[in-house]
Structure formats: C-alpha cells, structure tokens
Design a protein around this motif. Structure first.
Motif, PDB file in Angstrom:
ATOM      1  N   LEU A  27       7.890  -9.510  -6.338  1.00  0.00           N
ATOM      2  CA  LEU A  27       6.605  -9.959  -6.860  1.00  0.00           C
ATOM      3  C   LEU A  27       5.720  -8.772  -7.220  1.00  0.00           C
ATOM      4  O   LEU A  27       5.038  -8.776  -8.257  1.00  0.00           O
ATOM      5  CB  LEU A  27       5.901 -10.842  -5.831  1.00  0.00           C
ATOM      6  N   ASP A  28       5.722  -7.749  -6.377  1.00  0.00           N
ATOM      7  CA  ASP A  28       4.891  -6.573  -6.629  1.00  0.00           C
ATOM      8  C   ASP A  28       5.324  -5.833  -7.891  1.00  0.00           C
ATOM      9  O   ASP A  28       4.489  -5.298  -8.629  1.00  0.00           O
ATOM     10  CB  ASP A  28       4.955  -5.610  -5.438  1.00  0.00           C
ATOM     11  N   ASP A  67       2.049 -16.113   2.634  1.00  0.00           N
ATOM     12  CA  ASP A  67       1.680 -16.168   4.042  1.00  0.00           C
ATOM     13  C   ASP A  67       1.982 -14.853   4.750  1.00  0.00           C
ATOM     14  O   ASP A  67       1.203 -14.401   5.593  1.00  0.00           O
ATOM     15  CB  ASP A  67       2.415 -17.314   4.727  1.00  0.00           C
ATOM     16  N   THR A  68       3.099 -14.229   4.403  1.00  0.00           N
ATOM     17  CA  THR A  68       3.456 -12.951   5.029  1.00  0.00           C
ATOM     18  C   THR A  68       2.414 -11.886   4.733  1.00  0.00           C
ATOM     19  O   THR A  68       1.974 -11.146   5.627  1.00  0.00           O
ATOM     20  CB  THR A  68       4.834 -12.494   4.516  1.00  0.00           C
ATOM     21  N   VAL A  69       1.991 -11.797   3.466  1.00  0.00           N
ATOM     22  CA  VAL A  69       1.001 -10.787   3.083  1.00  0.00           C
ATOM     23  C   VAL A  69      -0.355 -11.105   3.713  1.00  0.00           C
ATOM     24  O   VAL A  69      -1.046 -10.205   4.224  1.00  0.00           O
ATOM     25  CB  VAL A  69       0.885 -10.709   1.548  1.00  0.00           C
ATOM     26  N   VAL A  70      -0.738 -12.379   3.700  1.00  0.00           N
ATOM     27  CA  VAL A  70      -2.022 -12.767   4.275  1.00  0.00           C
ATOM     28  C   VAL A  70      -2.036 -12.520   5.783  1.00  0.00           C
ATOM     29  O   VAL A  70      -3.040 -12.055   6.339  1.00  0.00           O
ATOM     30  CB  VAL A  70      -2.320 -14.248   3.965  1.00  0.00           C
ATOM     31  N   ALA A  71      -0.939 -12.819   6.454  1.00  0.00           N
ATOM     32  CA  ALA A  71      -0.866 -12.590   7.902  1.00  0.00           C
ATOM     33  C   ALA A  71      -1.121 -11.125   8.235  1.00  0.00           C
ATOM     34  O   ALA A  71      -1.847 -10.810   9.185  1.00  0.00           O
ATOM     35  CB  ALA A  71       0.493 -13.028   8.437  1.00  0.00           C
ATOM     36  N   GLY A  94      -9.702  -6.702   4.527  1.00  0.00           N
ATOM     37  CA  GLY A  94      -8.245  -6.761   4.570  1.00  0.00           C
ATOM     38  C   GLY A  94      -7.681  -7.634   3.462  1.00  0.00           C
ATOM     39  O   GLY A  94      -6.703  -7.273   2.801  1.00  0.00           O
ATOM     40  N   LEU A  95      -8.322  -8.780   3.217  1.00  0.00           N
ATOM     41  CA  LEU A  95      -7.883  -9.668   2.143  1.00  0.00           C
ATOM     42  C   LEU A  95      -8.128  -9.031   0.777  1.00  0.00           C
ATOM     43  O   LEU A  95      -7.299  -9.131  -0.136  1.00  0.00           O
ATOM     44  CB  LEU A  95      -8.610 -11.004   2.241  1.00  0.00           C
ATOM     45  N   TYR A  96      -9.272  -8.385   0.632  1.00  0.00           N
ATOM     46  CA  TYR A  96      -9.597  -7.706  -0.627  1.00  0.00           C
ATOM     47  C   TYR A  96      -8.557  -6.639  -0.952  1.00  0.00           C
ATOM     48  O   TYR A  96      -8.038  -6.555  -2.074  1.00  0.00           O
ATOM     49  CB  TYR A  96     -10.983  -7.079  -0.505  1.00  0.00           C
ATOM     50  N   GLU A  97      -8.230  -5.823   0.042  1.00  0.00           N
ATOM     51  CA  GLU A  97      -7.259  -4.750  -0.181  1.00  0.00           C
ATOM     52  C   GLU A  97      -5.859  -5.310  -0.431  1.00  0.00           C
ATOM     53  O   GLU A  97      -5.079  -4.722  -1.192  1.00  0.00           O
ATOM     54  CB  GLU A  97      -7.271  -3.797   1.014  1.00  0.00           C
ATOM     55  N   ALA A  98      -5.547  -6.439   0.190  1.00  0.00           N
ATOM     56  CA  ALA A  98      -4.238  -7.063  -0.047  1.00  0.00           C
ATOM     57  C   ALA A  98      -4.112  -7.522  -1.490  1.00  0.00           C
ATOM     58  O   ALA A  98      -3.052  -7.375  -2.111  1.00  0.00           O
ATOM     59  CB  ALA A  98      -4.031  -8.238   0.908  1.00  0.00           C
ATOM     60  N   THR A  99      -5.194  -8.080  -2.048  1.00  0.00           N
ATOM     61  CA  THR A  99      -5.120  -8.523  -3.439  1.00  0.00           C
ATOM     62  C   THR A  99      -5.058  -7.346  -4.399  1.00  0.00           C
ATOM     63  O   THR A  99      -4.535  -7.477  -5.507  1.00  0.00           O
ATOM     64  CB  THR A  99      -6.325  -9.422  -3.810  1.00  0.00           C
ATOM     65  N   GLU A 100      -5.584  -6.203  -3.989  1.00  0.00           N
ATOM     66  CA  GLU A 100      -5.446  -5.010  -4.818  1.00  0.00           C
ATOM     67  C   GLU A 100      -4.015  -4.480  -4.764  1.00  0.00           C
ATOM     68  O   GLU A 100      -3.463  -4.042  -5.774  1.00  0.00           O
ATOM     69  CB  GLU A 100      -6.416  -3.925  -4.341  1.00  0.00           C
ATOM     70  N   HIS A 102      -1.321  -6.215  -4.067  1.00  0.00           N
ATOM     71  CA  HIS A 102      -0.355  -7.210  -4.553  1.00  0.00           C
ATOM     72  C   HIS A 102      -1.008  -8.017  -5.676  1.00  0.00           C
ATOM     73  O   HIS A 102      -1.680  -9.032  -5.408  1.00  0.00           O
ATOM     74  CB  HIS A 102       0.071  -8.135  -3.410  1.00  0.00           C
ATOM     75  N   PRO A 103      -0.855  -7.601  -6.926  1.00  0.00           N
ATOM     76  CA  PRO A 103      -1.575  -8.238  -8.043  1.00  0.00           C
ATOM     77  C   PRO A 103      -1.326  -9.735  -8.194  1.00  0.00           C
ATOM     78  O   PRO A 103      -2.141 -10.446  -8.770  1.00  0.00           O
ATOM     79  CB  PRO A 103      -1.056  -7.466  -9.266  1.00  0.00           C
ATOM     80  N   TRP A 104      -0.232 -10.240  -7.691  1.00  0.00           N
ATOM     81  CA  TRP A 104       0.113 -11.668  -7.789  1.00  0.00           C
ATOM     82  C   TRP A 104      -0.587 -12.514  -6.739  1.00  0.00           C
ATOM     83  O   TRP A 104      -0.602 -13.748  -6.835  1.00  0.00           O
ATOM     84  CB  TRP A 104       1.631 -11.837  -7.606  1.00  0.00           C
TER      85      TRP A 104
END
Length: 236
Positions: A27-28, A67-71, A94-100, A102-104
C-alpha cells in the motif's frame, strides 16, 4: 538464484500478521488500487490459497492493514505526569504522522468509519481519544460529541494532507511546495481589497505556515471548546 530467493522469502512462516505487514508495504509503495492478492503472492512467494486461508478478501485485508497502522499510531503511552490534554495531543499527532507516512491511510480511515463502524478501527480510535476526554471531566452526556469532534478534526486534516501529497506529486518538474505556496500567497494578495480584505490579510501566513504546528494549534482550539463544557471550567 531464483530458487534461493524464494527459499529466503519463505524462511519466515506465513501468518496473518506477515500477510498484513506485507500488504502495508505494498500500500505504501503502490496504493490501494494495486494491492491485489496476485501482488501479495509474488511478494510472499506463496500461492493464493495460502493467503485466503488467513484473509478472506481484499476488503478484509484493507481493514486489517488500516487497523495495524492505527494501532501503532495510538499506542503512545502517556508519561507519568502527562495531563489528559497532553495525552490527546499525543494520540492526535500519532494519527497525523501515520497519515503522512502512509498516503493511503486517510481514505481508508474514512471508509472504515463510514461503512464499517463495527470493525476494529473505529472503536480503537474512539477508545484512545475518548478515555482522555472522560479524564478531562467532560460530563458523560458530552463524551460522544466531544470525542467525535476531535476525531473529525484529525481525520479532516488527514484527508487534506493526503490531497496535498497528491498535489505535490503532480507539481511541474522542479517546482517545490514552498514555491507553490508562494504563488498562492501572491494570488491572494492580488485579490480585490474590498471583497477579500480578510483573505489578503492572512496571505503571508499561508506562505509561511507549518502544517504540523497548524494541526496542533487546531487540536488545541477543539480542546479549548471541550474543556469549556466541563462543569466549573468558566470559574476556574
């Protein structure tokens, strides 16, 4: 050499965790549209039947990857002296940086909340934010609304960041984000001064803003409103 490569790829036993981790990698690098079971079988050097044993279909795979990335993103443990406000900022960041990273992810978060609120993703985010909202002293009648407001702000910015990332990829060769914002700022400054007095006034802030700091400032604004709902807050 091909046989040796395949044996190396199969050295780690196939498991749901490994399949999901590989899906996140795909996905990345390629995006949701190119995440297929065929691509997974090639990456994992296995047959599709082995994957279907662990994951029923692409929808389940996308949900598990999300779910894995959000966890990971919300698993930040507050420090011993952290206030609920600081804990909320940590989860939001943490959520903000995760969306950066992982663009999907932003699109999948919206998908999971809109179509599968009974899945694992929505409760995980709600729990991480909601526990701290409760700890702020918000009355129980306001827990759902306050937590939803925080969540919608975080996801809204995440969606905008995803759009910004797509936009940056489409910029003319050699043009940077700074140059793009400079051009946008100049365009705002050139607007009609009577019809767009406010927009002209903040044009320089558009040029110089930092996305991360702007995001955290927005979290603080939402938190200020939530804290104002706590009994006794006005007199504190």
């Amino acid at each position: 050499m091909g046989a040796m490569t395949k044996r190396t790829a199969r050295a780690e036993p196939l498991s749901r965790e490994r399949i999901v981790r590989t899906a996140v990698e795909l996905l990345d690098t390629a995006g949701a549209r190119k995440l297929t079971f065929r691509a997974l079988t090639e990456r994992l050097a296995t047959g599709p039947g082995a994957i279907y044993w662990h994951v029923a279909n692409k929808d389940e795979l996308l949900a598990a990857a999300t779910d894995t990335v959000v966890a990971d993103a919300v698993s930040v443990e507050p420090g011993a002296g952290d206030s609920p406000r600081e804990a909320i900022r940590s989860v939001a960041l943490g959520l903000y940086e995760a969306t950066e990273a992982h663009p999907w992810l932003a699109a999948q978060l919206a998908e999971q909340f809109a179509r599968r609120p009974w899945g694992s993703v929505a409760p995980r985010v709600f729990e991480a934010l909601g526990r701290q909202v409760r700890a702020l002293g918000v009355p129980e009648s306001g827990w759902f609304t306050a937590t939803s407001a925080l969540m919608h702000y975080v996801f809204g910015v995440a969606g905008q960041n995803a759009a910004n990332t797509d936009m940056a990829a489409d910029l003319p060769e050699g043009e940077t984000r700074t140059e793009f914002l400079e051009a946008a700022s100049r365009a705002w400054e050139a607007l009609d001064p009577e019809a767009y007095a406010f927009t002209r006034a903040v044009a320089g802030q558009l040029r110089d803003h930092d996305d991360r700091q702007q995001f955290l400032a927005g979290v603080d604004l939402v938190l200020a409103g939530i804290e104002a709902s706590v009994p006794g807050a006005a007199s504190a």
